[in-house]
Design a protein around this motif. Structure first.
Motif, short mmCIF file in Angstrom:
data_model
loop_
_atom_site.label_atom_id
_atom_site.label_comp_id
_atom_site.label_asym_id
_atom_site.label_seq_id
_atom_site.Cartn_x
_atom_site.Cartn_y
_atom_site.Cartn_z
N ALA A 1 -5.17 -0.29 -1.31
CA ALA A 1 -4.21 -1.19 -1.93
C ALA A 1 -4.96 -2.38 -2.50
O ALA A 1 -5.75 -3.01 -1.82
CB ALA A 1 -3.21 -1.67 -0.88
N THR B 1 -4.79 -5.84 -3.04
CA THR B 1 -3.91 -6.88 -2.50
C THR B 1 -4.57 -8.23 -2.58
O THR B 1 -5.76 -8.35 -2.84
CB THR B 1 -3.56 -6.59 -1.03
N SER C 1 -0.20 -2.21 -6.13
CA SER C 1 -0.77 -1.01 -5.52
C SER C 1 -0.46 0.20 -6.37
O SER C 1 0.66 0.39 -6.84
CB SER C 1 -0.20 -0.79 -4.11
N SER D 1 -3.30 -8.30 4.01
CA SER D 1 -3.98 -7.17 3.38
C SER D 1 -3.70 -5.90 4.16
O SER D 1 -3.46 -5.93 5.37
CB SER D 1 -5.48 -7.43 3.31
N MET E 1 0.85 -1.19 0.00
CA MET E 1 0.00 0.00 0.00
C MET E 1 0.88 1.23 0.00
O MET E 1 1.84 1.32 0.77
CB MET E 1 -0.92 0.03 1.22
N SER F 1 -4.82 -1.45 4.21
CA SER F 1 -5.65 -0.37 3.69
C SER F 1 -5.49 0.85 4.58
O SER F 1 -5.25 0.74 5.78
CB SER F 1 -7.13 -0.78 3.65
N LEU G 1 -5.13 -4.46 -11.48
CA LEU G 1 -5.17 -3.01 -11.27
C LEU G 1 -5.31 -2.29 -12.60
O LEU G 1 -4.49 -2.49 -13.49
CB LEU G 1 -3.91 -2.53 -10.56
#
Length: 574
Positions: A567, A569, A547, A293, A249, A295, A489
């Motif tokens: 992010a 992930t 990210s 993970s 992130m 965030s 992404l």
């Protein structure tokens, strides 16, 4: 003999040349002695040891020559005498009076560090150049409250709005750039102009990849996109961790990393850490299990995974369960309630407005019964999203407007059958077709939802590991890829893919394209296709997380929390 000597001589460091006319108006004696030849003797006194590789000499024409040692500088008092070969008969003298001059070897500016190191390709961020010899009486030869005639270049482009702060610090606004670039500071003092450079002082990257190096005993790797202007879209091996990086992130100029690793950059961190492009910053003493993970949530960083406690800077442990909050100084439970321990494994986090969606393998979110997917408000209250999921876990989350998408291994969302992926409209769960394998990643690309994972078919249609949801069904991207897609992404009209695959296949080509672990699906007029993202062999193992940098210009353009602060992930099933 008589002559005149310059009262002061200034040269740049690393001087290895001639200074003409240092001695001038040279006269051997009266007119009847004009035939005589002169030689000069030079002695010197300095407090700088080893300043000269070749000591100062002056030839009969008055030219001064010497060679300074590499990177040496300082002041030297030269004493010079002329000697003729006519002798000293008849009361004459063959030696002149001694003359002195101050030789100043000026230092070139040194660039020691540039902060922040990480910047957007569009530029515009403030750069602070740390170093020495930018402006002082010693480094410039005169005294001034503010020194001018300075320039800073990043990758050959001028850094605008330059401000002199001190002899050791300058600030300016970064130009555009791609990949790692040198920073050069130039001092323009006429004939004494000089410069200093630090290579790869700034890194312009828009996307960061986390993964593992198969040929390096499973060590984790952080990679950057793009690598350089000449190479275009390419990955660069960067920071190395002791084991796999699973989550990445980016917050402004810092990167938060999570995974299986205990060490990163040679420093003990325990599964989670922050990197500013120069140094590893500890998050207390990390957590006691794998981080899956990450965030942002408000001003804090939320960390999810398969752990039970976080460890503070002072060594004290805090029971958190699989979700913890880092405020920059200390750990706390996700809801800030010390009695609220999140029992279970968190695999996906997504900030959306004032709430945080949490996906994983759990049956309770603190005091709220909820299976697999929950929501945390900014005031610390937990809620369940549509009754949760059953038959498996949530591995991936995405939002579009007010709608939430969940992917994973589950077979039911709320009361609705849902095979691996479902949509929540704020009131009701909606199934989204059927996939025959787990979903590991989700992305909104254009108007459509894309999924990546272990699946290969949807109903009777082949969708090899990556698919687009359109009009109630899943459709393949070209001929798909040959192994799991673990991260997705969108970026600049393309969908970036990371995973365990090594080949992709376009619909119009019989032979697969070798693209180890990273590729892009790019939209074109009338035809979309897979394209390489890095030269073969650049990425050395599966990509686990992708990210988008928060300093990316896409953030302001996207006007979306998801595009800028979340992010994307992914973790394997435990």
């Amino acid at each position: 003999p008589v002559f005149k000597l310059l009262t002061a001589i200034g040269v740049r460091e690393n001087f290895a040349s001639a200074y003409y006319n240092a001695a001038r108006n040279i006269v051997p004696g009266p007119p009847d002695e004009s035939w005589q030849l002169l030689t000069f003797t030079v002695s010197f006194n300095t407090t700088v040891p080893g300043l000269f590789l070749e000591t100062p000499k002056i030839d009969p024409r008055g030219t001064l020559t010497f060679k300074t040692a590499n990177s040496s500088h300082g002041e030297v008092l030269l004493t010079v005498q002329a000697h003729d070969d006519g002798g000293a008969q008849n009361g004459g003298t063959d030696l002149s009076a001694a003359m002195a001059t101050l030789l100043k070897v000026y230092p070139s500016p040194r660039v020691l560090k540039v902060t922040p190191r990480l910047h957007s390709p569009s530029g515009g961020g403030t750069i602070t150049v740390h170093g020495v010899y930018f402006g002082s009486e010693y480094s410039r030869g005169y005294r001034a409250p503010v020194y001018s005639n300075l320039s800073v270049f990043v990758g050959g482009r001028p850094c605008s709005e330059l401000e002199y702060v001190s002899d050791v610090e300058l600030t300016c606004t970064a130009p555009e750039g791609l990949g790692p670039q040198p920073v050069l500071v130039q001092v323009a003092d006429g004939s004494l102009s000089r410069e200093g450079t630090l290579s790869e002082a700034v890194s312009y990257s828009e996307v960061y990849f986390g993964g593992v190096q198969l040929e390096q005993e499973g060590k984790g790797i952080l990679s950057l996109l793009p690598r350089s202007e000449s190479e275009g879209s390419s990955l660069m091996s960067g920071l190395v961790s002791s084991k796999m990086i699973r989550a990445v992130m980016v917050l402004l100029e810092r990167i938060v990393l999570g995974g299986n690793f205990l060490e990163i950059g040679g420093q003990r961190v325990n599964h989670v850490a922050i990197w500013d492009g120069h140094e590893i910053q500890l998050m207390g003493h990390g957590v006691d299990g794998n981080v899956l993970s990450l965030s942002a949530f408000g001003d804090d960083v939320m960390v999810g995974g398969a752990f039970t406690k976080a460890v503070q800077h002072n060594g004290g442990s805090l029971a958190t369960g699989g979700l913890a909050r880092w405020n920059g100084e200390a750990w706390s439970p996700a809801s800030r309630d010390a009695a609220c321990v999140f029992h279970g494994t968190v695999m996906a986090l997504l900030e959306h407005g004032s709430v945080l969606y949490v996906g994983g393998a759990f049956v309770r979110a603190c005091n709220v019964a909820c299976s697999g997917i929950a929501v945390l408000s900014d005031d610390g209250q937990w809620g369940c999203v549509g009754g949760g999921v059953k038959g498996g876990a949530v591995h991936a989350l995405a939002t579009q407007g007010t709608e939430l998408y969940a992917g994973g291994s589950f077979l039911q969302a709320g009361t609705m059958p849902a095979f691996k992926v479902a949509r929540w409209d704020g009131h009701t769960w909606h199934p989204m077709g059927e996939l025959d394998g787990d979903v590991h990643s989700l992305a909104i690309f254009g108007e459509y939802v894309y999924a990546g994972g272990d699946f290969t078919r949807s109903g009777g249609r082949e969708v090899s590991h990556v698919a687009m949801f359109y009009s109630g069904d899943w459709y393949p991207l070209g001929g798909g890829v040959n192994a799991a897609v673990l991260a997705l992404l969108p970026l600049h009209g393309c969908l970036l893919l990371g995973g365990a695959f090594t080949q992709v296949r376009n619909s119009d080509t019989p032979q697969p394209l070798e693209v180890p672990y990273a590729a892009q699906w790019c939209l074109g007029e009338g035809r979309s296709s897979f394209q390489p993202l890095s030269p073969p062999g650049t990425q050395q193992g599966p990509v686990r997380a992708i990210s988008l940098a928060t300093h990316s210009p896409l953030c302001s353009a996207a006007n979306s929390d998801q595009a800028c602060r979340v992010a994307v992930t992914r973790s394997d099933l435990l």
